[in-house]
Design an enzyme around this catalytic site. Structure first.
Site, mmCIF file in Angstrom:
data_model
loop_
_atom_site.group_PDB
_atom_site.id
_atom_site.type_symbol
_atom_site.label_atom_id
_atom_site.label_comp_id
_atom_site.label_asym_id
_atom_site.label_seq_id
_atom_site.Cartn_x
_atom_site.Cartn_y
_atom_site.Cartn_z
ATOM 1 N N LYS A 56 55.421 39.911 -17.978
ATOM 2 C CA LYS A 56 55.417 40.726 -16.718
ATOM 3 C C LYS A 56 56.135 40.301 -15.620
ATOM 4 O O LYS A 56 56.165 40.482 -14.562
ATOM 5 C CB LYS A 56 54.064 40.916 -16.329
ATOM 6 C CG LYS A 56 53.014 41.601 -17.392
ATOM 7 C CD LYS A 56 53.562 42.410 -18.109
ATOM 8 C CE LYS A 56 53.956 44.006 -17.917
ATOM 9 N NZ LYS A 56 54.405 44.580 -18.721
ATOM 10 N N HIS A 117 58.258 34.652 -24.745
ATOM 11 C CA HIS A 117 57.458 34.407 -24.001
ATOM 12 C C HIS A 117 56.777 33.028 -23.957
ATOM 13 O O HIS A 117 55.920 32.627 -23.458
ATOM 14 C CB HIS A 117 56.095 35.488 -23.604
ATOM 15 C CG HIS A 117 56.602 36.948 -23.154
ATOM 16 N ND1 HIS A 117 57.472 37.138 -22.096
ATOM 17 C CD2 HIS A 117 56.046 37.879 -23.368
ATOM 18 C CE1 HIS A 117 57.386 38.382 -21.851
ATOM 19 N NE2 HIS A 117 56.664 38.857 -22.512
ATOM 20 N N SER A 147 50.521 43.008 -12.612
ATOM 21 C CA SER A 147 51.251 43.582 -13.722
ATOM 22 C C SER A 147 50.657 43.656 -14.925
ATOM 23 O O SER A 147 50.422 44.334 -15.649
ATOM 24 C CB SER A 147 52.808 43.216 -13.537
ATOM 25 O OG SER A 147 53.512 43.855 -14.528
#
Ligand code: A3P
Length: 304
Positions: A56, A117, A147
Site C-alpha cells: 500500500k 513486498h 490504506s
C-alpha cells in the site's frame, strides 16, 4: 488467462481469506510459504528492474510510471495487460488457474520488471549477486495503515483486518502480511547506499510528481522529451489511473476484490489518516512509532 475468463473465475473457498504462517517471523500466506524455497532460490537477471515496496505504499503507481518510461509514453502499449501481468509479483503464489509471480517471471522475456513486498532480509540472494536495479517506495505509516486496512476489507486474498481498533494493534505488532512496516522501511533504508537502490517516498511523489519521475528517469538512464514527460505525469495521475482498468484492479472478479466495499484506487492522498485516527489513537500510535523508529535517520512527512 483472458479478461473474460477472469471475470468468471471462482476460486475454491480455501484460497479466500487465506491461511497464514510465518517465515522467519514474517507473516505470509500459506501458499507463499509452500513455495518459499523456489522463490528464495529464484534466479535474477542483471537487467531486471525490481519495484520493492511495503504493501500500500504506492506500488501500482510506481509500476505505471516505470512502464510508461520504458514504453516512451506509449499509453496503448501500457494497456497491453493488467499491472499484475505486466510486472510479475515475485513471491505471490496463487492457486491455478491464476499465474503465480515466479511462473510469470520465468516466462517473461528480458528486460523484466518485477514487483515485491519482501522485507530486505528476505530478498532472494540472486538480486544482490546480480546487482539488479531496485526502486523502493516508502509511505508514512499512518496512511499506509489506513490504506492496508481498507484493502484488507475489500481483498479476500489477504487476511480479514477485523475492526479498525483491532487492526491498529495488529499493524503496530507487525502481524500483517509482509510483517512490520517499521522494520521494512528501515531495513531497505539501511541497504540503500550499499546497492543499486533508488529510495523514493509516496509523499514526495504526491508533492512533485515531475521531480520524482525525473529521479526515476535518471536511475533508469532514460532520456525523454518534455512532451513525453508531461504525458507520463498525466497518465499516472490518480484520477486517470483510477479510470484505467489495466491499472485499477477492476478486471478481477468481485469474489477476489470487491470494489464496492472500498475501491483499490481509493483516495490516493496524503494525510487521510486524520479521517480515521481518534486523538487518543493518534497519541498512542505516535508514542509507539517513536520507539520503533528510534535510532533511524529515516523520517517521513505525515502530510503535504
Ligand atoms: P489509498 O488507499 O490511500 O488511496 P499499492 O499499489 O502499493 O497497493 O498502493 C495503493 C495505494 O496507492 C492506494 O492508496 C491507492 O489509491 C494509491 N495510488 C494508486 N495510484 C496512485 C496515483 N496515481 N497517485 C496517488 N496515489 C495512488
Amino acid at each position: 488467462m483472458s479478461l473474460e475468463e477472469m471475470k468468471d473465475l471462482h476460486l475454491e473457498e480455501k484460497y479466500l481469506q487465506p491461511e497464514t504462517t510465518e517465515i522467519d517471523g514474517i507473516l505470509m500466506t500459506m501458499l507463499i510459504s509452500d513455495n518459499w524455497d523456489k522463490t528464495w532460490n529464484s534466479q535474477t537477471k542483471s537487467d531486471d528492474l525490481l519495484i520493492a515496496t511495503y504493501a500500500k505504499a504506492g506500488t501500482t503507481w510506481t509500476q505505471e510510471i516505470v512502464d510508461m518510461i520504458q514504453n516512451d509514453g506509449d499509453v496503448q502499449k501500457c494497456q497491453r495487460a493488467n499491472t499484475f501481468d505486466r510486472h510479475p509479483f515475485l513471491e505471490w503464489s496463487l492457486p491455478p488457474p491464476l499465474n503465480s509471480g515466479l511462473d510469470l517471471a520465468n516466462k517473461m522475456p528480458s528486460p523484466r520488471t518485477l514487483k515485491t513486498h519482501l522485507p530486505v532480509q528476505m530478498l532472494p540472494p540472486s538480486f544482490w549477486k546480480e546487482n539488479s536495479k531496485i526502486t523502493y517506495v516508502a509511505r508514512n505509516a499512518k496512511d499506509c495503515l489506513v490504506s492496508y486496512y481498507q484493502f484488507s476489507r475489500m481483498n479476500s486474498m489477504v487476511p480479514d483486518p477485523g475492526t479498525w481498533e483491532e487492526y491498529i494493534e495488529t499493524f503496530k505488532d507487525g502481524k500483517v502480511l509482509w510483517g512490520s512496516l517499521y522494520d521494512h522501511v528501515k531495513g531497505w533504508w539501511d541497504m540503500k547506499d550499499q546497492h543499486h537502490i533508488l529510495y523514493l517516498f509516496y509523499e514526495d511523489m504526491k508533492e512533485d510528481p515531475k521531480r520524482e519521475i525525473e529521479k526515476i528517469l535518471k536511475f533508469l538512464e532514460k532520456d525523454i522529451t518534455e512532451e513525453v514527460l508531461n504525458k507520463i505525469i498525466y497518465h499516472t495521475s490518480f484520477d486517470v489511473m483510477k479510470q484505467n482498468p489495466m491499472a485499477n484492479y477492476t478486471t478481477l472478479p468481485s469474489s477476489i476484490m470487491d470494489h464496492s466495499i472500498s475501491p483499490f484506487m481509493r483516495k490516493g492522498m496524503s494525510g487521510d489518516w486524520k479521517n480515521y485516527f481518534t486523538v487518543a489513537q493518534n497519541e498512542e500510535f505516535d508514542k509507539d512509532y517513536q520507539k520503533k523508529m528510534a535510532g533511524s535517520t529515516l523520517t517521513f512527512p505525515t502530510e503535504i
